[in-house]
Scaffold this motif. Structure first.
Motif, PDB file in Angstrom:
ATOM      1  N   UNK A 151     -11.285  30.796  13.622  1.00 34.63           N
ATOM      2  CA  UNK A 151     -12.437  32.139  13.720  1.00 34.63           C
ATOM      3  C   UNK A 151     -13.859  31.529  13.309  1.00 34.63           C
ATOM      4  N   UNK A 152     -14.241  30.575  12.361  1.00 29.86           N
ATOM      5  CA  UNK A 152     -15.412  30.231  11.916  1.00 29.86           C
ATOM      6  C   UNK A 152     -15.739  28.912  12.193  1.00 29.86           C
ATOM      7  N   UNK A 153     -16.804  28.593  12.261  1.00 29.96           N
ATOM      8  CA  UNK A 153     -17.519  27.138  12.585  1.00 29.96           C
ATOM      9  C   UNK A 153     -16.702  26.028  11.492  1.00 29.96           C
ATOM     10  N   UNK A 154     -16.632  26.596  10.255  1.00 24.00           N
ATOM     11  CA  UNK A 154     -16.214  25.882   9.251  1.00 24.00           C
ATOM     12  C   UNK A 154     -14.712  25.428   9.414  1.00 24.00           C
ATOM     13  N   UNK A 155     -13.842  26.482   9.732  1.00 23.07           N
ATOM     14  CA  UNK A 155     -12.457  26.220  10.140  1.00 23.07           C
ATOM     15  C   UNK A 155     -12.462  25.283  11.340  1.00 23.07           C
ATOM     16  N   UNK A 156     -13.081  25.272  12.383  1.00 21.76           N
ATOM     17  CA  UNK A 156     -13.242  24.626  13.332  1.00 21.76           C
ATOM     18  C   UNK A 156     -13.430  23.195  12.958  1.00 21.76           C
ATOM     19  N   UNK A 172       0.217  19.016  17.265  1.00 23.98           N
ATOM     20  CA  UNK A 172       0.535  20.017  17.915  1.00 23.98           C
ATOM     21  C   UNK A 172       0.326  21.283  17.081  1.00 23.98           C
ATOM     22  N   UNK A 173       0.604  20.970  15.508  1.00 28.04           N
ATOM     23  CA  UNK A 173       0.474  22.248  14.992  1.00 28.04           C
ATOM     24  C   UNK A 173      -0.894  22.524  14.564  1.00 28.04           C
ATOM     25  N   UNK A 174      -1.974  21.443  14.460  1.00 32.27           N
ATOM     26  CA  UNK A 174      -3.236  21.543  14.191  1.00 32.27           C
ATOM     27  C   UNK A 174      -3.800  21.988  15.604  1.00 32.27           C
ATOM     28  N   UNK A 175      -3.470  21.624  16.822  1.00 30.58           N
ATOM     29  CA  UNK A 175      -3.913  22.116  17.937  1.00 30.58           C
ATOM     30  C   UNK A 175      -3.812  23.763  17.950  1.00 30.58           C
ATOM     31  N   UNK A 176      -2.644  24.138  17.740  1.00 29.93           N
ATOM     32  CA  UNK A 176      -2.545  25.671  17.310  1.00 29.93           C
ATOM     33  C   UNK A 176      -3.444  26.227  16.388  1.00 29.93           C
ATOM     34  N   UNK A 235      -9.267  16.902  10.875  1.00 30.66           N
ATOM     35  CA  UNK A 235      -7.846  16.573  10.490  1.00 30.66           C
ATOM     36  C   UNK A 235      -7.142  16.017  11.697  1.00 30.66           C
ATOM     37  N   UNK A 236      -7.664  16.802  13.171  1.00 33.24           N
ATOM     38  CA  UNK A 236      -7.225  16.218  14.408  1.00 33.24           C
ATOM     39  C   UNK A 236      -7.487  14.679  14.527  1.00 33.24           C
ATOM     40  N   UNK A 237      -8.717  14.422  14.290  1.00 30.53           N
ATOM     41  CA  UNK A 237      -9.041  12.983  14.602  1.00 30.53           C
ATOM     42  C   UNK A 237      -8.465  11.848  13.595  1.00 30.53           C
TER      43      UNK A 237
END
Length: 267
Positions: A167-172, A157-161, A178-180
């Protein structure tokens, strides 16, 4: 000389004072007794508020093998007895070795019916080969897996937030990676927890029954013919090997000539 007048207290006021005094004396013991009852009840309330220990989760296994007199009737008895104890036959298999015909059963049953079913299954036994019982307490493991699963879901849930705030593609990309990884951990923990829950909800009995059935004369003759055929096949293989060596006669002559020449030089 003037006379002094004595004031008399009415009788009803005197009685009222005595009654009030008696009521005050009786109220204090009642109050103390009620306080004593509250003091006595407080340990029970404290005991009720204590945290109960975690429920035991135990996996039970049994392995049994015995000889029977009639395979058909014993098989029917096993199936009906398993249904009677709300058990489920999940796997069966049969095989024959020589005079011995064997049928294997795997039965799942609730823990409370585990021992009663096991005892009744042995009633058709004429010779018990072995009976082994084993238990595995997985209570702490289930508590640990459940706690890790809860923590992983909180992290998800924290990573979904964080993904919403990226903001950037790198951050996404980093957050999705990490979510995977976290979701894979959640799937493994959830699968392990469901497996342990299934193993503790149903105990397992691995039952093997066998019957000695003497081989008929034709079957014994067939066994002898198989030995004869095996001997004949081996002889044919030996002949084929010799024929194969004959195909290599040039190589044999070459090696023989090389050996003779070397021997002549040594002389």
């Amino acid at each position: 000389m003037p006379m002094k007048t004595v004031q008399t207290v009415p009788v009803w006021m005197l009685l009222l004072g005595i009654f009030s005094l008696l009521m005050a004396c009786e109220s204090s013991p009642k109050q103390s007794s009620s306080e004593a009852m509250e003091a006595t009840a407080s340990p029970d309330a404290t005991a009720e508020n204590k945290e109960t220990p975690p429920q035991q989760n135990i996996i039970k296994h049994a392995a049994v093998r015995f000889q029977v007199q009639d395979m058909a009737s014993t098989t029917q008895y096993i199936e009906s007895t398993a249904r009677k104890h709300q058990g489920l036959i999940t796997n069966t298999g049969q095989h024959t070795e020589g005079d011995e015909h064997t049928i294997d059963f795997e039965i799942r049953v609730s823990p409370q019916n585990f021992l009663p079913l096991l005892d009744q299954l042995q009633q058709h036994s004429t010779k018990l080969d072995y009976r082994t019982l084993s238990t595995d307490d997985v209570s702490l493991e289930m508590v640990d897996v459940a706690a890790r699963l809860k923590a992983k879901r909180t992290t998800e849930e924290r990573f979904l937030s964080l993904l919403k705030e990226a903001k950037t593609i790198e951050e996404i990309i980093k957050v999705e990676y990490e979510l995977q990884r976290i979701r894979e951990d959640i799937e493994r923990a959830d699968a392990r927890l469901r497996h342990l829950s299934d193993q503790t909800a149903y105990s397992t009995i691995k039952l093997s029954i066998y019957q000695i059935v003497p081989m008929s004369f034709s079957e014994r003759v067939g066994l002898g013919s198989r030995f004869y055929n095996a001997f004949g096949t081996g002889w044919q293989l030996f002949i084929s090997l010799l024929v194969g060596v004959c195909y290599l006669w040039p190589v044999v002559l070459l090696l023989l000539g090389f050996w003779l020449a070397r021997k002549h030089r040594m002389v």
